[in-house]
Design an enzyme around this catalytic site. Sequence first.
Site, PDB file in Angstrom:
ATOM      1  N   ILE A  24      -8.598   3.479  -6.181  1.00 54.87           N
ATOM      2  CA  ILE A  24      -9.857   2.928  -6.699  1.00 54.87           C
ATOM      3  C   ILE A  24     -10.253   1.658  -5.962  1.00 54.87           C
ATOM      4  O   ILE A  24     -11.384   1.498  -5.514  1.00 54.87           O
ATOM      5  CB  ILE A  24      -9.717   2.621  -8.213  1.00 54.87           C
ATOM      6  CG1 ILE A  24      -9.608   3.937  -8.993  1.00 54.87           C
ATOM      7  CG2 ILE A  24     -10.903   1.814  -8.714  1.00 54.87           C
ATOM      8  CD1 ILE A  24      -9.289   3.755 -10.458  1.00 54.87           C
ATOM      9  N   MET A  25      -9.289   0.752  -5.827  1.00 57.03           N
ATOM     10  CA  MET A  25      -9.573  -0.519  -5.158  1.00 57.03           C
ATOM     11  C   MET A  25      -9.740  -0.312  -3.654  1.00 57.03           C
ATOM     12  O   MET A  25     -10.730  -0.741  -3.049  1.00 57.03           O
ATOM     13  CB  MET A  25      -8.433  -1.519  -5.415  1.00 57.03           C
ATOM     14  CG  MET A  25      -8.268  -1.962  -6.846  1.00 57.03           C
ATOM     15  SD  MET A  25      -9.656  -2.956  -7.454  1.00 57.03           S
ATOM     16  CE  MET A  25      -9.379  -4.496  -6.555  1.00 57.03           C
ATOM     17  N   ASN A  68      -4.211   7.811   3.711  1.00 56.69           N
ATOM     18  CA  ASN A  68      -3.866   7.795   2.295  1.00 56.69           C
ATOM     19  C   ASN A  68      -2.854   8.894   2.023  1.00 56.69           C
ATOM     20  O   ASN A  68      -2.884   9.940   2.665  1.00 56.69           O
ATOM     21  CB  ASN A  68      -5.101   8.029   1.411  1.00 56.69           C
ATOM     22  CG  ASN A  68      -4.809   7.706  -0.049  1.00 56.69           C
ATOM     23  OD1 ASN A  68      -4.531   6.564  -0.394  1.00 56.69           O
ATOM     24  ND2 ASN A  68      -4.837   8.741  -0.896  1.00 56.69           N
ATOM     25  N   LEU A 128      -1.866  -0.926  -1.815  1.00 58.82           N
ATOM     26  CA  LEU A 128      -1.071   0.086  -2.494  1.00 58.82           C
ATOM     27  C   LEU A 128      -0.928  -0.229  -3.980  1.00 58.82           C
ATOM     28  O   LEU A 128      -1.158  -1.342  -4.412  1.00 58.82           O
ATOM     29  CB  LEU A 128       0.313   0.196  -1.845  1.00 58.82           C
ATOM     30  CG  LEU A 128       0.408   0.816  -0.437  1.00 58.82           C
ATOM     31  CD1 LEU A 128      -0.562   1.961  -0.225  1.00 58.82           C
ATOM     32  CD2 LEU A 128       0.281  -0.208   0.643  1.00 58.82           C
ATOM     33  N   ALA A 129      -0.519   0.800  -4.734  1.00 58.01           N
ATOM     34  CA  ALA A 129      -0.561   0.703  -6.196  1.00 58.01           C
ATOM     35  C   ALA A 129       0.447  -0.278  -6.768  1.00 58.01           C
ATOM     36  O   ALA A 129       0.154  -0.971  -7.748  1.00 58.01           O
ATOM     37  CB  ALA A 129      -0.340   2.082  -6.815  1.00 58.01           C
ATOM     38  N   GLU A 176       7.509   1.824   0.330  1.00 56.69           N
ATOM     39  CA  GLU A 176       7.564   3.159   0.935  1.00 56.69           C
ATOM     40  C   GLU A 176       6.690   3.209   2.185  1.00 56.69           C
ATOM     41  O   GLU A 176       7.113   3.694   3.246  1.00 56.69           O
ATOM     42  CB  GLU A 176       7.110   4.214  -0.092  1.00 56.69           C
ATOM     43  CG  GLU A 176       6.928   5.614   0.444  1.00 56.69           C
ATOM     44  CD  GLU A 176       8.222   6.227   0.979  1.00 56.69           C
ATOM     45  OE1 GLU A 176       9.299   5.728   0.601  1.00 56.69           O
ATOM     46  OE2 GLU A 176       8.137   7.165   1.795  1.00 56.69           O
ATOM     47  N   LYS A 228      -1.442 -15.979  -7.904  1.00 59.48           N
ATOM     48  CA  LYS A 228      -1.888 -14.965  -8.866  1.00 59.48           C
ATOM     49  C   LYS A 228      -1.218 -15.169 -10.224  1.00 59.48           C
ATOM     50  O   LYS A 228      -1.857 -15.017 -11.267  1.00 59.48           O
ATOM     51  CB  LYS A 228      -1.590 -13.557  -8.341  1.00 59.48           C
ATOM     52  CG  LYS A 228      -2.861 -12.775  -8.067  1.00 59.48           C
ATOM     53  CD  LYS A 228      -2.699 -11.278  -8.107  1.00 59.48           C
ATOM     54  CE  LYS A 228      -3.499 -10.670  -9.233  1.00 59.48           C
ATOM     55  NZ  LYS A 228      -3.723  -9.228  -9.076  1.00 59.48           N
TER      56      LYS A 228
END
Lengths: 287, 287, 287, 287
Positions: free
Chosen positions: B11-12, B31, B65-66, B73, B171
Amino acid sequence: MQKFGFIGLGIMGSAMAKNLVKAGCSVTIWNRSPEKAEELAALGAERAATPCEVVESCPVTFAMLADPAAAEEVCFGKHGVLEGIGEGRGYVDMSTVDPATSQRIGVAVVAKGGRFLEAPVSGSKKPAEDGTLIILAAGDRNLYDEAMPGFEKMGKKIIHLGDVGKGAEMKLVVNMVMGGMMACFCEGLALGEKAGLATDAILDVIGAGAMANPMFALKGGLIRDRNFAPAFPLKHMQKDLRLAVALGDRVGQPLVASAAANELFKGARAAGFGDEDFSAIFKTIER
Amino acid sequence: MQKFGFIGLGIMGSAMAKNLVKAGCSVTIWNRSPEKAEELAALGAERAATPCEVVESCPVTFAMLADPAAAEEVCFGKHGVLEGIGEGRGYVDMSTVDPATSQRIGVAVVAKGGRFLEAPVSGSKKPAEDGTLIILAAGDRNLYDEAMPGFEKMGKKIIHLGDVGKGAEMKLVVNMVMGGMMACFCEGLALGEKAGLATDAILDVIGAGAMANPMFALKGGLIRDRNFAPAFPLKHMQKDLRLAVALGDRVGQPLVASAAANELFKGARAAGFGDEDFSAIFKTIER
Amino acid sequence: MQKFGFIGLGIMGSAMAKNLVKAGCSVTIWNRSPEKAEELAALGAERAATPCEVVESCPVTFAMLADPAAAEEVCFGKHGVLEGIGEGRGYVDMSTVDPATSQRIGVAVVAKGGRFLEAPVSGSKKPAEDGTLIILAAGDRNLYDEAMPGFEKMGKKIIHLGDVGKGAEMKLVVNMVMGGMMACFCEGLALGEKAGLATDAILDVIGAGAMANPMFALKGGLIRDRNFAPAFPLKHMQKDLRLAVALGDRVGQPLVASAAANELFKGARAAGFGDEDFSAIFKTIER
Amino acid sequence: MQKFGFIGLGIMGSAMAKNLVKAGCSVTIWNRSPEKAEELAALGAERAATPCEVVESCPVTFAMLADPAAAEEVCFGKHGVLEGIGEGRGYVDMSTVDPATSQRIGVAVVAKGGRFLEAPVSGSKKPAEDGTLIILAAGDRNLYDEAMPGFEKMGKKIIHLGDVGKGAEMKLVVNMVMGGMMACFCEGLALGEKAGLATDAILDVIGAGAMANPMFALKGGLIRDRNFAPAFPLKHMQKDLRLAVALGDRVGQPLVASAAANELFKGARAAGFGDEDFSAIFKTIER
C-alpha cells in the site's frame, strides 16, 4: 444600542470591556481601584460608584474578577451585586471560579429575583484583546441569548453547556487535557535529547504531522531555549489538574495518565517552579 | 532523467513509487508478488526479476517492506540486495524497523562496498499518495543528498538525523508523544461524559483553542461515534510505547506519564482491542 | 554419605557449599580463582581442576555463578560443564539469570544426555550462611528430588515451580512486589516527614500493625538515618522491575502501580543512586 | 479506682469500654440507642442519660463514634459534650474523623474550658476486643498522661504525635502505605497467575521472605479464593488514599506510586466493588 454593565477591569476585563465599547455598546463600568476605569471612561464608558449601581442600571452585567474571593466580595459585599439585582436583571460571571463558588453566587442572585449565568473563558490576554476568547457559558438560557450580542464582541466561540457549574467543569476537563499533553510533550523532548536527537528536529517532525498544534509550536521553542516566563503559571495548571482528578473521584472516572501528570506538576511546584510557565514541568522531567 | 530502484510495492510502497514515476523519474521495480508491479509497469516503470537486479542497475534504490522480517529477507536472502550492492551504490531502507535490524542491514551493505541510509516515514496511506510524508533519514550523508530528488517526490518534510538508528529512535519519540496525547485526550472525553458534558461540546472547545490538532479533530468524532476501525492499530502503538520506554531505560530518562499511558494501552490490548485503532484505548478508560 | 559437586565459590556459593560440607556431605568443588577454594578444602571438600571434572565425578552438581555471562562460560566454555555432563548426571544452576539464559543452558545439558534444574534463590549473604535461603527450583522433577538432601542444607523453603524458566519468573514477581512496596513505604515516610510527623513514630505505628515486616523494620531505620549502603543495589532492583514489566507485556498483564515504581527507580538510577541500596529511591521521592 | 466516661458503644466502642470495665475501672456510659448499653451495665458500668451528663461526672471521657457527623452531633448537639465540659475536664475523641472536624471539636471544647485529645485507632474489631489497638493520640499532653491508664487497657501501642490533627494525618500516611502495598501485592499475584505460576507458590515464597507480613498472610489466601468479604471496605481505603494524596498536595510531596494506586482503587470503586474488601482491587487488576 445595546446596554451592558461590566464589573472588574483587570488585564482581561479591561480588554473585554473595551471590545464592547468599540463595538458601539453602551457600557457602565466599575472597578475596585478607580484609576483602571479611566481609560474606558475616556473611550465613552459610563462609570458607576458601586457594583450595586451597575447592576441596577443595566439589564445584563458581565463580571470578570481575579479569583473566587474577589467574585464573592463583589457579589455579597456592601453595595454589592445582590443589593442591586432583582426584577429579572441578569448577572454573567465570567471569572474563573470553582463550581461551588459559582453555584453559591448563582443561588443568591436567583433568590433575589435576578438571573444568573456563569461564563468562564478559555484564552488569555491576547485573545481577550482580539475578541477571540472561547466562552464556556452555563445557567439561564434566556439570559444566555440576551448576553449573546455582548459575547460576540468578546469571543469567537460561545457555547452553552447546561446548568450552572458545567462551565467550570468544562474548563477543568480542557485544562486537564492540556496539562497531560504538556507532560507527554516534555517527556518526548527529554527522551529525544538524552538519546542524542536535536530538539529542533523533534519539534520539526511533530510540527509537520497530525499532532501539530499551536501550543506545541509556541512552547516547543521556548522549552528548547529554557525560557519559562509565565503565560499560564504552573501552580494554576497543577491546581486545575488537582480539581480535575477530584472531579474524576466524584463522578467515578479513574484518570491514570492525568493523575501521573498531576504528580509531575506537583513535583515541579515542590521544586519551586510554581510561578514559572506550566511548561517548566520540563525541568522536573529532564533532571 | 533521474534513475531510482524501488523494492516493495505494498500500500505504502506502490503509492510512493507512483509519485516517482509520475514526476518523470526512471524507476526499476520489484515486488515479491509480481502482480502488484503491473500497475506501476503500465505507468512506465521497468520490472526487475530480483532485488539484486534492481540494486545492480540503479545508483540509488529505495525499499519499503512490511516489517523487519521482510526487510531482512530482501537484504540477506537469495538474489537479495547484498548480492547486487557494491561499488558505492546506495540502498535506502524506508521500512519501519527497530534500530537493531536497521543497523544489521546497514553494516552488511557497507561491508559489501555499498552505502546505506535508513529513512522510516511518519504518515500513512493518504500522505504516501499525496507525496506529503515526513521522512526521517539517518546514515550516509552523501547518499542522503543523492536520494533527495527522490525524497522530494515522496515527502513534504525530509530531515537527516545522524547515524543509522536515529531515524528509528525519532519515530519512537514521536509515537510516544502521540500515544500519550491520545491517552490524555480520551481521559478528558471520558471525564467530561461522566460529568454530564456533551462530547461534541468538549471537542468543540478543544478544537477552538491552542491544543487544536488534526489528530484530535479526526479521532474525536470517531471516538464519539465509537468507531474504532484501525488506521494505526493499537497493538502497534503499544509496541512503540514499550520500545520508547525501553529507550528511556537505556538512556536514563524516567517517563512517568508515558509509562502510565503504556500500561493503559497494554490493558486495552489485554482486553482484546489490539487490532482496533489506537484510539480504542478510550474503551478501556471509560469502562 | 551424599556426594555433590559445587561450582562457584563467591560470597554466596562458598557459604552454601560450606553448609553442605558441615552437614557431612562429600563435596567436590571448583572456582575460577583457586584461592577461594582453599577454605573449603581445609574443611574437607575435594578440589577438581575444571567444571568438567566436577560434573563427571558427581551425580548432582550445584552451581552459583555471578551473572549470566559467568554461567554461560562455565557451561559452554573449554573444560566446561557440557564436556562432562551426560549419562543422566544432574546440573543444578542456582545463579540468578534471565529465563532465556537458563533455557539455553538447560537445552544444551539435556542434549548431552544430562538433566537440568534451575534453582535461583531469594535471600542474600546472611541466609546463605544460615542455610535459610528460599530456593525457587524449576525443571527436571527427579533431579529435584535427588538434589533435595542438598537443598535442605542450604535453604529453609524449597519449592518446585514447573518448567525451566518458572524459577526466574517467580524471582521477578517477588522482586517486583518488593520494589513496589519499597516505593510506597518511602512515599509514606516522605509524606509524613513533610507533614511534620516524626519518622520514628511512623515506623513505630507501621511496625505495630498488620503491615509489619522484616524489610520495613530493617530498612526503615536505615532510611531515617539516610544510610543507603548497598545490600541489594538499586540498579539491580530497577533491572528486575524492568524485566517484570516486560513479562507483564508478554503475558498481557497491565501493571499500573509497578510501572510507576519502575519509573521512580529509573529516576533514582539516572540521579546516580544505582550502586546504593534500593531504598535510596527515598532520595528521589523526598527531593 | 480510676473513673472514665465512655460515649459510643458500637462494635468498636463496646469492646473498648468492656476492657475498661473488666480492668476494674469505674465507667459511665452513654449510647444513642440505649439497648447497646445494657450489656455494659450488666458488667457494672453506670448509665448516663446524655453525653453532657457523662462528661460532667467524669474527669476524662472517651468517645468512639461512627463518623464525623456522629462525632459532631455528640459534641455540638442538645445535651451534648459541650454543655457539660469545662473546669479542665478532658474529652478524648477516638473516632476516625478528618483533621478539620477534629480541630473544630477541639477548639470548641477548649473554648468551654475543657481539654481535648484526638486519638484515632489503627486496628479493627479483633484488636479492640483483645485490647491491642494502636492509638494515635494528638493534642493536650497532660490529658494524654491522665488518659494513659485507660489507653493501656485498650491498646498495645499508644503514641502522642503533637498537635490536634497529627493523629488523623498519621492515619492517612499509614493507610496510604497499606493501600499501595495492596496494589503492588495484587499486581504481583495477577502477573504470576498470567505467567502460569501457582498463587499458593507465590504466597509461599513471599511469606517466607523479608516482605512477610500479617496482611499478605491473611489477604493472600482470601484473594486466591476470590473471597472479598469486607473487613476494611474498598471505598474507605480509596477515600483515605484520596485524602493522603490531597495532603501531599498541601505539603508539596509528589506521590507517583500512591497516586497510581489511588486511581486503581478508584477504578475498582467505579466498577462497583466499593463495599467489598479493599483487596477487591485485585478484580480490577486481573481483568
